[in-house]
Design a protein around this motif. Sequence first.
Motif, PDB file in Angstrom:
ATOM      1  N   GLU A   8       0.791  -1.107   0.004  1.00 47.32           N
ATOM      2  CA  GLU A   8      -0.039   0.101  -0.031  1.00 47.32           C
ATOM      3  C   GLU A   8       0.734   1.453   0.080  1.00 47.32           C
ATOM      4  O   GLU A   8       0.781   2.290  -0.774  1.00 47.32           O
ATOM      5  CB  GLU A   8      -0.734  -0.107   1.090  1.00 47.32           C
ATOM      6  CG  GLU A   8      -1.986  -1.019   1.125  1.00 47.32           C
ATOM      7  CD  GLU A   8      -3.053  -1.147   2.219  1.00 47.32           C
ATOM      8  OE1 GLU A   8      -2.749  -0.472   3.274  1.00 47.32           O
ATOM      9  OE2 GLU A   8      -3.799  -1.969   2.166  1.00 47.32           O
ATOM     10  N   ASN A   9       1.867   1.383   0.685  1.00 46.86           N
ATOM     11  CA  ASN A   9       2.849   2.353   0.724  1.00 46.86           C
ATOM     12  C   ASN A   9       3.671   2.466  -0.667  1.00 46.86           C
ATOM     13  O   ASN A   9       3.796   3.657  -0.907  1.00 46.86           O
ATOM     14  CB  ASN A   9       3.990   2.192   1.878  1.00 46.86           C
ATOM     15  CG  ASN A   9       3.603   2.426   3.361  1.00 46.86           C
ATOM     16  OD1 ASN A   9       2.379   3.415   3.362  1.00 46.86           O
ATOM     17  ND2 ASN A   9       3.848   2.148   4.337  1.00 46.86           N
ATOM     18  N   LYS A  12       1.137   4.237  -3.244  1.00 49.33           N
ATOM     19  CA  LYS A  12       0.352   5.358  -3.082  1.00 49.33           C
ATOM     20  C   LYS A  12       0.964   6.719  -3.913  1.00 49.33           C
ATOM     21  O   LYS A  12       0.103   7.821  -3.919  1.00 49.33           O
ATOM     22  CB  LYS A  12       0.075   5.509  -1.443  1.00 49.33           C
ATOM     23  CG  LYS A  12       1.359   6.031  -0.947  1.00 49.33           C
ATOM     24  CD  LYS A  12       1.232   6.236   0.631  1.00 49.33           C
ATOM     25  CE  LYS A  12       2.640   6.864   1.259  1.00 49.33           C
ATOM     26  NZ  LYS A  12       2.219   7.165   2.793  1.00 49.33           N
ATOM     27  N   THR A  61      -6.330   2.774  -2.928  1.00 46.75           N
ATOM     28  CA  THR A  61      -4.994   2.323  -2.658  1.00 46.75           C
ATOM     29  C   THR A  61      -4.100   2.483  -3.795  1.00 46.75           C
ATOM     30  O   THR A  61      -2.829   2.819  -3.988  1.00 46.75           O
ATOM     31  CB  THR A  61      -4.890   0.767  -2.175  1.00 46.75           C
ATOM     32  OG1 THR A  61      -5.634   0.817  -0.868  1.00 46.75           O
ATOM     33  CG2 THR A  61      -3.454   0.506  -1.982  1.00 46.75           C
TER      34      THR A  61
END
Length: 104
Positions: A8-9, A12, A61
Amino acid sequence: MDSDKFFENYFKDHDFMCKGSRNCDAVNFCIWVWIKYGACEYDEFRRNVTDLFKKKTEDKTLSIDESRYDSDYFDDKIGTVFNYLPSWGPDGSEEDALNYAFND
């Protein structure tokens, strides 16, 4: 960091599958699917990719710029990456997969 948080990081801060990040995005998304759903046959893997892609675009996301998103490249890359995933073991190794993704 768990695998969901890592991916997810990772995703993003840019538009998914746009020129300049297509290869890394495709490979890392496939690794994420493999970790999340486990080892499986190709057809099931494709369904898992579709399911996670849908979930992650709906919850934002994954950011998609439709004018730059390269779906053909992604589709082609899924088949290529799938062939490498079993090298991390029949049951999958989250540690090995994350090590590859972190070094991609």
